[in-house]
Design a protein around this motif. Structure first.
Motif, PDB file in Angstrom:
ATOM      1  N   PHE A  22      10.531  10.564  -1.850  1.00  0.00           N
ATOM      2  CA  PHE A  22       9.120  10.950  -1.758  1.00  0.00           C
ATOM      3  C   PHE A  22       8.440  10.867  -3.127  1.00  0.00           C
ATOM      4  CE2 PHE A  22       5.695  14.061  -1.841  1.00  0.00           C
ATOM      5  CZ  PHE A  22       5.019  13.789  -0.668  1.00  0.00           C
ATOM      6  N   TRP A  23       9.146  11.283  -4.175  1.00  0.00           N
ATOM      7  CA  TRP A  23       8.546  11.297  -5.509  1.00  0.00           C
ATOM      8  C   TRP A  23       8.669   9.952  -6.209  1.00  0.00           C
ATOM      9  CZ3 TRP A  23      11.103  15.402  -3.357  1.00  0.00           C
ATOM     10  CH2 TRP A  23      10.394  16.589  -3.256  1.00  0.00           C
ATOM     11  N   LEU A  24       9.523   9.070  -5.729  1.00  0.00           N
ATOM     12  CA  LEU A  24       9.740   7.773  -6.372  1.00  0.00           C
ATOM     13  C   LEU A  24       8.907   6.651  -5.770  1.00  0.00           C
ATOM     14  CD1 LEU A  24      13.635   7.918  -6.680  1.00  0.00           C
ATOM     15  CD2 LEU A  24      11.940   8.456  -8.440  1.00  0.00           C
ATOM     16  N   ARG A  83       0.839  -1.193   0.000  1.00  0.00           N
ATOM     17  CA  ARG A  83       0.000   0.000   0.000  1.00  0.00           C
ATOM     18  C   ARG A  83       0.881   1.252   0.000  1.00  0.00           C
ATOM     19  NH1 ARG A  83      -5.268  -1.131   1.041  1.00  0.00           N
ATOM     20  NH2 ARG A  83      -5.737  -3.203   1.853  1.00  0.00           N
ATOM     21  N   LEU A  84       0.505   2.197  -0.840  1.00  0.00           N
ATOM     22  CA  LEU A  84       1.276   3.426  -0.966  1.00  0.00           C
ATOM     23  C   LEU A  84       1.246   4.237   0.330  1.00  0.00           C
ATOM     24  CD1 LEU A  84       2.922   5.319  -2.754  1.00  0.00           C
ATOM     25  CD2 LEU A  84       0.775   6.326  -3.562  1.00  0.00           C
ATOM     26  N   LEU A  85       0.110   4.242   1.008  1.00  0.00           N
ATOM     27  CA  LEU A  85       0.001   5.014   2.244  1.00  0.00           C
ATOM     28  C   LEU A  85       0.936   4.462   3.322  1.00  0.00           C
ATOM     29  CD1 LEU A  85      -1.429   7.312   3.706  1.00  0.00           C
ATOM     30  CD2 LEU A  85      -3.204   5.683   4.415  1.00  0.00           C
ATOM     31  N   VAL A  86       1.041   3.142   3.418  1.00  0.00           N
ATOM     32  CA  VAL A  86       1.951   2.533   4.392  1.00  0.00           C
ATOM     33  C   VAL A  86       3.398   2.871   4.049  1.00  0.00           C
ATOM     34  CG1 VAL A  86       2.770   0.355   5.366  1.00  0.00           C
ATOM     35  CG2 VAL A  86       0.333   0.680   4.895  1.00  0.00           C
ATOM     36  N   VAL A 114       6.154   1.209  -5.411  1.00  0.00           N
ATOM     37  CA  VAL A 114       5.011   0.415  -4.958  1.00  0.00           C
ATOM     38  C   VAL A 114       4.414  -0.359  -6.127  1.00  0.00           C
ATOM     39  CG1 VAL A 114       2.676   0.545  -4.015  1.00  0.00           C
ATOM     40  CG2 VAL A 114       4.504   1.930  -3.008  1.00  0.00           C
ATOM     41  N   ALA A 115       4.353   0.282  -7.302  1.00  0.00           N
ATOM     42  CA  ALA A 115       3.843  -0.419  -8.487  1.00  0.00           C
ATOM     43  C   ALA A 115       4.741  -1.581  -8.864  1.00  0.00           C
ATOM     44  CB  ALA A 115       3.718   0.562  -9.653  1.00  0.00           C
ATOM     45  N   ASP A 116       6.064  -1.388  -8.767  1.00  0.00           N
ATOM     46  CA  ASP A 116       6.987  -2.485  -9.075  1.00  0.00           C
ATOM     47  C   ASP A 116       6.828  -3.625  -8.081  1.00  0.00           C
ATOM     48  OD1 ASP A 116       7.987  -1.020 -11.158  1.00  0.00           O
ATOM     49  OD2 ASP A 116       9.717  -0.244 -10.048  1.00  0.00           O
ATOM     50  N   LEU A 147       9.029  -2.588   0.889  1.00  0.00           N
ATOM     51  CA  LEU A 147       8.822  -2.841  -0.534  1.00  0.00           C
ATOM     52  C   LEU A 147       9.700  -3.974  -1.056  1.00  0.00           C
ATOM     53  CD1 LEU A 147       8.571   0.849  -1.788  1.00  0.00           C
ATOM     54  CD2 LEU A 147       6.702  -0.757  -1.340  1.00  0.00           C
ATOM     55  N   GLY A 148      10.464  -4.637  -0.167  1.00  0.00           N
ATOM     56  CA  GLY A 148      11.286  -5.761  -0.584  1.00  0.00           C
ATOM     57  C   GLY A 148      12.574  -5.379  -1.285  1.00  0.00           C
ATOM     58  N   ARG A 149      13.031  -4.135  -1.121  1.00  0.00           N
ATOM     59  CA  ARG A 149      14.253  -3.664  -1.758  1.00  0.00           C
ATOM     60  C   ARG A 149      15.392  -3.749  -0.730  1.00  0.00           C
ATOM     61  NH1 ARG A 149      12.948  -0.308  -6.263  1.00  0.00           N
ATOM     62  NH2 ARG A 149      14.783   0.995  -5.862  1.00  0.00           N
ATOM     63  N   ALA A 150      15.906  -4.957  -0.526  1.00  0.00           N
ATOM     64  CA  ALA A 150      16.877  -5.188   0.552  1.00  0.00           C
ATOM     65  C   ALA A 150      18.184  -4.430   0.323  1.00  0.00           C
ATOM     66  CB  ALA A 150      17.162  -6.684   0.683  1.00  0.00           C
ATOM     67  N   SER A 151      18.707  -4.420  -0.909  1.00  0.00           N
ATOM     68  CA  SER A 151      19.961  -3.704  -1.181  1.00  0.00           C
ATOM     69  C   SER A 151      19.810  -2.214  -0.925  1.00  0.00           C
ATOM     70  CB  SER A 151      20.395  -3.950  -2.634  1.00  0.00           C
ATOM     71  OG  SER A 151      20.617  -5.317  -2.878  1.00  0.00           O
ATOM     72  N   HIS A 152      18.683  -1.673  -1.357  1.00  0.00           N
ATOM     73  CA  HIS A 152      18.411  -0.258  -1.132  1.00  0.00           C
ATOM     74  C   HIS A 152      18.296   0.042   0.354  1.00  0.00           C
ATOM     75  CE1 HIS A 152      16.613   3.276  -3.601  1.00  0.00           C
ATOM     76  NE2 HIS A 152      17.456   3.703  -2.685  1.00  0.00           N
ATOM     77  N   ALA A 153      17.653  -0.842   1.094  1.00  0.00           N
ATOM     78  CA  ALA A 153      17.503  -0.650   2.536  1.00  0.00           C
ATOM     79  C   ALA A 153      18.859  -0.681   3.234  1.00  0.00           C
ATOM     80  CB  ALA A 153      16.587  -1.722   3.116  1.00  0.00           C
ATOM     81  N   LEU A 154      19.736  -1.615   2.847  1.00  0.00           N
ATOM     82  CA  LEU A 154      21.067  -1.681   3.451  1.00  0.00           C
ATOM     83  C   LEU A 154      21.878  -0.435   3.126  1.00  0.00           C
ATOM     84  CD1 LEU A 154      23.239  -3.221   4.989  1.00  0.00           C
ATOM     85  CD2 LEU A 154      23.846  -4.366   2.845  1.00  0.00           C
TER      86      LEU A 154
END
Length: 309
Positions: A49-51, A4-7, A56-58, A25-32
């Motif tokens: 904020f703009w991305l 969900r985009l709001l979450v 979320v769509a991906d 969002l499941g982006r582990a490399s980005h999170a690290l």
């Protein structure tokens, strides 16, 4: 489970610099990456904020086909700049904060891992062996130079961009839940923070150890004044027994070329190297400067490596 985009926006606002929305969002490399750089040094986190709508769509499987029309991803100046910055940042952390590690091994490895981390963000990746090999080669060629981390980062980033490609489509079971990623990411962050804290604690320990000596000098100040007066009148000779050099510890460390709080082994090793460099027999073209430096090195070593330290 659909994202969900709001979450995602809520996690971005509450813990964006720590990568909570990327984990969601499941982006582990980005999170690290966000965890180790506090949201891309703060600025890149604001750009998320703009991305977020596209991410979320991906995550929901709605944007993957649109982004993979070409065999090779388009060159991204933003990703290239991120590789340069993070590679340089990791390299400087090793060189400046962890000087006891072997430079020829630790610096190119840190730079290469930083570049690879940025290269693996999102749906892209690159060839790790080629990137690391170039990082080690350039670091070896630039050893001892001040701009070695920058040159290594530029070379590794260029190779990573040259071999950029899309990650293979996900196959098999669905991705692991959010809780599965929290433990390994927390361990990596803890290791990174511990390495930085060791350097800070070492400098703080050196300062704390110098406080008793400074307090003793202050208490013995009247006796020092009396002794100096007697010495000026010719009533005594030599130096006062309680007198120590007025050179502070950081200045002594600078003479020997070691950071404050270095171990006895590091001080001794640097002292031997500096003695070979400034020995008067090896500097016959500048005997006065060599003799002066030779004496300064001996005095600094006696102060730092003596029993009072």
């Amino acid at each position: 489970m659909a994202k969900r985009l709001l979450v995602a926006y809520g996690l971005w606002a509450l813990g964006g610099p720590l990568g909570l929305h990327q984990l969601y969002l499941g982006r582990a490399s980005h999170a690290l990456l966000w965890l180790l750089t506090l949201g891309g040094f703060g600025a890149a986190w604001l750009g998320d904020f703009w991305l977020l709508p596209g991410w979320v769509a991906d995550a929901n499987g709605q944007g993957a086909s649109r982004e993979r029309r070409g065999a090779v991803p388009a060159l991204s100046p933003l990703r290239l700049a991120g590789q340069l910055a993070v590679g340089l940042y990791f390299g400087l952390v090793v060189v400046l904060e962890l000087p006891w590690l072997p430079t020829l091994l630790a610096q190119p490895l840190a730079v290469g891992l930083g570049v690879l981390l940025v290269a693996s963000v999102g749906n892209q990746t690159t060839e790790a062996p080629s990137t690391l090999a170039v990082a080690f080669l350039v670091s070896f060629l630039c050893q001892g130079r001040l701009l070695a981390p920058l040159a290594t980062s530029v070379a590794a980033s260029s190779v990573a961009q040259w071999h950029r490609r899309y990650k293979p489509p996900r196959q098999g079971p669905p991705p692991a839940p959010l809780a599965t990623w929290l433990c390994p990411l927390a361990l990596v962050w803890l290791l990174f923070a511990t390495l930085l804290a060791v350097r800070v604690a070492t400098g703080l320990l050196g300062t704390l150890l110098a406080l008793p000596r400074a307090a003793l000098r202050f208490l013995l100040l009247p006796f020092r004044a009396i002794w100096l007066l007697a010495e000026g009148l010719g009533l005594t000779g030599g130096s006062w027994a309680g007198e120590a050099h007025d050179i502070p510890v950081p200045a002594l460390c600078q003479v020997l070329g070691v950071p404050v709080g270095s171990s006895a082994a590091a001080i001794h090793r640097s002292y031997r190297e500096q003695l070979k460099l400034w020995h008067p027999d090896h500097n016959r073209h500048r005997p006065e400067e060599a003799q002066k430096r030779f004496l300064e090195l001996q005095e600094a070593y006696e102060e730092l490596a003596g029993p009072r330290r």
